[in-house]
Design a protein around this motif. Sequence first.
Motif: not given
Length: 602
Positions: A549-553, A559-564, A571-572
């Motif tokens: 979940e840290v990696t998803k965050t 990267k604006k990928t793997n978002c929920g 994107t920062w």
Amino acid sequence: MDRTRPLVTFLAATALAVSGITALSSAARAADADLAKNGGFESGLTGWTCSAGTTVTSPVHSGSAALQATPAGSDNAQCAQTVTVQPDSPYTLSGYVRGSYVYLGASGTGTTDVSTWTQSAPDWQHLTTTFRTGPSTTKVTIYTHGWYGTGAYYADDITLTGPGGGTQQAPAAPTGLTASSVTASSVALSWSSVPGATGYTVYRDGTKAQTVTGTSATIGGLTASTAYSFQVTASDDAGESAKSAAVTATTTSGGGGGDGGGSTGLPTHALVGYLHSSFANGSGYTRMADVPDSWDVIDLAFGEPTSPTSGDIRFNRCPVTECPNVESDADFKAAIKAKQAAGKKVLISIGGQNGQVQLTTTAARDTFVSSVSKIIDQYGLDGLDVDFEGHSLSLNTDDTDFKHPTTPVIVNLISALKTLKAKYGSGFVLTMAPETFFVQNGYQFYGTGKWGGQDPRCGAYLPVIYALRDDLTLLHVQDYNSGPIMGLDNQYHSMGGADFHIAMTDMLLTGFPVAGDQNNVFPPLRPDQVAIGMPASTNAGNGYVSPAEVTKTLDCLTKKTNCGSYATHGTWPTLRGLMTWSVNWDRYSNWEFEKNFDAYFG
């Protein structure tokens, strides 16, 4: 003799008279208009002010969108807008709703305010009511809301029909838009004032980015070395103007102070951790020399006051009776110097859960400065971490402007921190570790003066962060030990997954209206000023999330990928990094947090 002709003549005349009345009525009604702006919510919540609303694509009554609002706690999820009307005139308010206990009404009519409601509407139900404005009424507020704890309600196709107020002509488009002060993550904009305008909206690449009342704005959360197009519109009660001519600005490459920590020398991505230096618990004592090189900022926990209001801060290292393996003062200082020689930063953290600090007087402020300076000098530290919790920061009931605070404990803290920064210079590392309650909860509630009955700590850190925004090295909000917090999507988010961290961090990097006031916007921080606070393990506190979940965050924010389910506003990639409580608890868990950080950022 034909006795029917006079009767036919009378009926014909009567018919003509009735026809004339009908025609006159139709002509009068032709002058009426639908005064509600965006009543179908096809343009999101534009025109509406909602305490807890969003738009959805299903269910809808017509078109492609409808309002969904969810009452929670003491909030009935009202959405409202103020429209310009004619005095002493009839109006009809109507709309389609569904859900339990849904209300539609009008206030400020100048006569009798009206509302209509339905107790149960499992499918779309039409509500309508009428009113007449008072002899001097020129504005009326229309609204819809639900009832406490009854679940989400929906509204669509809201109309207010009647004589238009004034010319209903939107203001002219702004001119003179220019860009300046371009950094790797922000652009400052300014433009000429538009007569009669009550607000301005800045668009970034065609998407609404920020709403302000003045003629300038700083748009943050941008990506380095990227070209952006900006436009601005003006608004008043009649609506929004056309967009201005566009201006283009390209952010810098990120060299210098913007991305690498500037004179503070932090790496582009930093790992921050608290080291239990003054106490022992189940995690065990960790020597300074045993902290792995992965930790870029080490916060000594904690410096605590001799009394809550004294301002006198003392740092007492863990006694050998509690920490049998504690190193000597000489070894401790030597280890700090070795860390600094390796490019690490060591700070004294003030406060913590048990260290309540209330600078209620200027004398306490001055004592705070002198006692903190003594600790910094004694151990040769790089700066200060402010970890005020509990009721150390609480707003007075009349303190509703975060830009101009009057509460003594806040005013004195700001003054003390500015004094310390000035004393030690640009290399002084200043960080803050507030809880979400003190920061993001200010989006919904700020103090008690405006909302009455809310906890005075709601958003109480906002004046401090704002005042120190140019001096602040890092803000790492504690995204743990927290209740549900509303994000910019007007939905509540709870701990335990990536969405909570994404939503809370997006608020810091996007900015947000304080207490729902669109004219009182807390500006975004630079991404290099933000680290995300997480517990290192299940033992460390509520809100632990797994490495996945840290990696998803991080994927979503950088990267604006793997978002929920939460949609970010940018994107920062230069997000500074992660903070954790604590180094000790991470060691106890076989360095799980540190290893995941290293694997992600290399």
